[in-house]
Scaffold this active site. Sequence first.
Site, PDB file in Angstrom:
ATOM      1  N   ARG A 158       0.851  -1.174   0.000  1.00  0.00           N
ATOM      2  CA  ARG A 158       0.000   0.000   0.000  1.00  0.00           C
ATOM      3  C   ARG A 158       0.895   1.235   0.000  1.00  0.00           C
ATOM      4  O   ARG A 158       1.943   1.260   0.642  1.00  0.00           O
ATOM      5  CB  ARG A 158      -0.906   0.021   1.239  1.00  0.00           C
ATOM      6  CG  ARG A 158      -2.132  -0.884   1.117  1.00  0.00           C
ATOM      7  CD  ARG A 158      -3.138  -0.302   0.140  1.00  0.00           C
ATOM      8  NE  ARG A 158      -4.399  -1.009   0.105  1.00  0.00           N
ATOM      9  CZ  ARG A 158      -4.735  -1.898  -0.816  1.00  0.00           C
ATOM     10  NH1 ARG A 158      -3.868  -2.220  -1.761  1.00  0.00           N
ATOM     11  NH2 ARG A 158      -5.924  -2.466  -0.803  1.00  0.00           N
ATOM     12  N   HIS A 215      -0.416   0.926 -10.104  1.00  0.00           N
ATOM     13  CA  HIS A 215      -1.194  -0.005  -9.273  1.00  0.00           C
ATOM     14  C   HIS A 215      -1.735  -1.166 -10.118  1.00  0.00           C
ATOM     15  O   HIS A 215      -2.942  -1.431 -10.147  1.00  0.00           O
ATOM     16  CB  HIS A 215      -2.345   0.727  -8.578  1.00  0.00           C
ATOM     17  CG  HIS A 215      -2.800   0.043  -7.325  1.00  0.00           C
ATOM     18  ND1 HIS A 215      -3.267   0.719  -6.234  1.00  0.00           N
ATOM     19  CD2 HIS A 215      -2.860  -1.275  -6.986  1.00  0.00           C
ATOM     20  CE1 HIS A 215      -3.604  -0.138  -5.278  1.00  0.00           C
ATOM     21  NE2 HIS A 215      -3.370  -1.364  -5.713  1.00  0.00           N
ATOM     22  N   GLU A 221      -3.268   8.367  -5.485  1.00  0.00           N
ATOM     23  CA  GLU A 221      -3.410   7.748  -6.799  1.00  0.00           C
ATOM     24  C   GLU A 221      -4.574   8.387  -7.541  1.00  0.00           C
ATOM     25  O   GLU A 221      -5.643   8.570  -6.951  1.00  0.00           O
ATOM     26  CB  GLU A 221      -3.630   6.232  -6.649  1.00  0.00           C
ATOM     27  CG  GLU A 221      -2.449   5.523  -6.028  1.00  0.00           C
ATOM     28  CD  GLU A 221      -2.613   3.995  -5.965  1.00  0.00           C
ATOM     29  OE1 GLU A 221      -3.655   3.478  -6.434  1.00  0.00           O
ATOM     30  OE2 GLU A 221      -1.698   3.321  -5.451  1.00  0.00           O
TER      31      GLU A 221
END
Length: 330
Positions: free
Chosen positions: A233, A281, A262
């Site tokens: 994370r 991601h 993000e």
Amino acid sequence: MIASEFPVLAVLCGSAPPPDMAAIEEAAVVRYTDARGLPEALTGAQGLFVYDFLSTAVPGAWHAAGDLRWLHIASAGVDPVLFPGLVESDVVLTNSRGVFDDAIAEYVLCVVLAFAKDFARSLDLQRAGTWQHRETERVAGREVLVVGTGPIGRSIARLLRAAGLRVSGAGRRPRTGDPDFGTLHDSAQLTEHLPAFDYVVAVAPLTEQTKGMFDAAAFAAMKPSARFVNVGRGELVVTSDLVAALRGGEIAGAALDVFDTEPLPGDSPLWTMPDVLLSPHMSGDFAGWRNTLVEVFAANFRRWVAGEPLHNVVDKRLGYVPSESQGAAG
């Protein structure tokens, strides 16, 4: 069997519904919704499938979840839904543990090899039409610390070991003789162990204990030749401290698939820093992953309506599925 023959299931999915939901639609009243409509969809619902697993809408709609008994999130990480109201409730939380393990392990092996073989510089030289012979590194015998010892971390350890790297782990319970890691260090004393490793891979779940664990002190403890990889994370890392460590030569490089914001802002210095590999991601997103996520949910849905123990039950106090526990009563 649960109380209603046709349970009401809310599905938080944004603009596009999940694929392959036909069998579930035959066995439940399914309400597809985006974040704005979630309170209405949750009213009277016994189950919630958080297919849009990056959404933070669940806490704001929790006031409508009076009949909710089960929440499943389509990811391994549960931090978007792990808020006090859920933790303190009797709602069972399950996740999609196991779907992304091998794909993320492949990503980690890829970036380790990319660093060792200097692929990024080779690509730059290719585009410039420059022939520049260089020597590169071996990966065999290099020391790797995988911080996070769940299924993803174990898959990473097995694949890196197969490539000849020497892998240790860091987690809550230190020990020796682990089948995948050999030695498991105590993550609470992380900075004491970091100086020994050439690669440090972050894959720990995001909890109050792990948030910001990779800070200035952690990067200062690493070898100047070490590379840092984050596939866990973004909030595990203090980004400003990472940037400072890269600029100051405290570490040699970083491969980052997750970020505390993000998409990564366009003005982030990480975009243009040398020896930094970025991806949006996507380390676990293999072709067909969305269908696999629905398959995992559907299998648990069948257990739920049959009153059988659910798989991947999250310990809401810990923030992840304990290794020794795979299920709980539905």
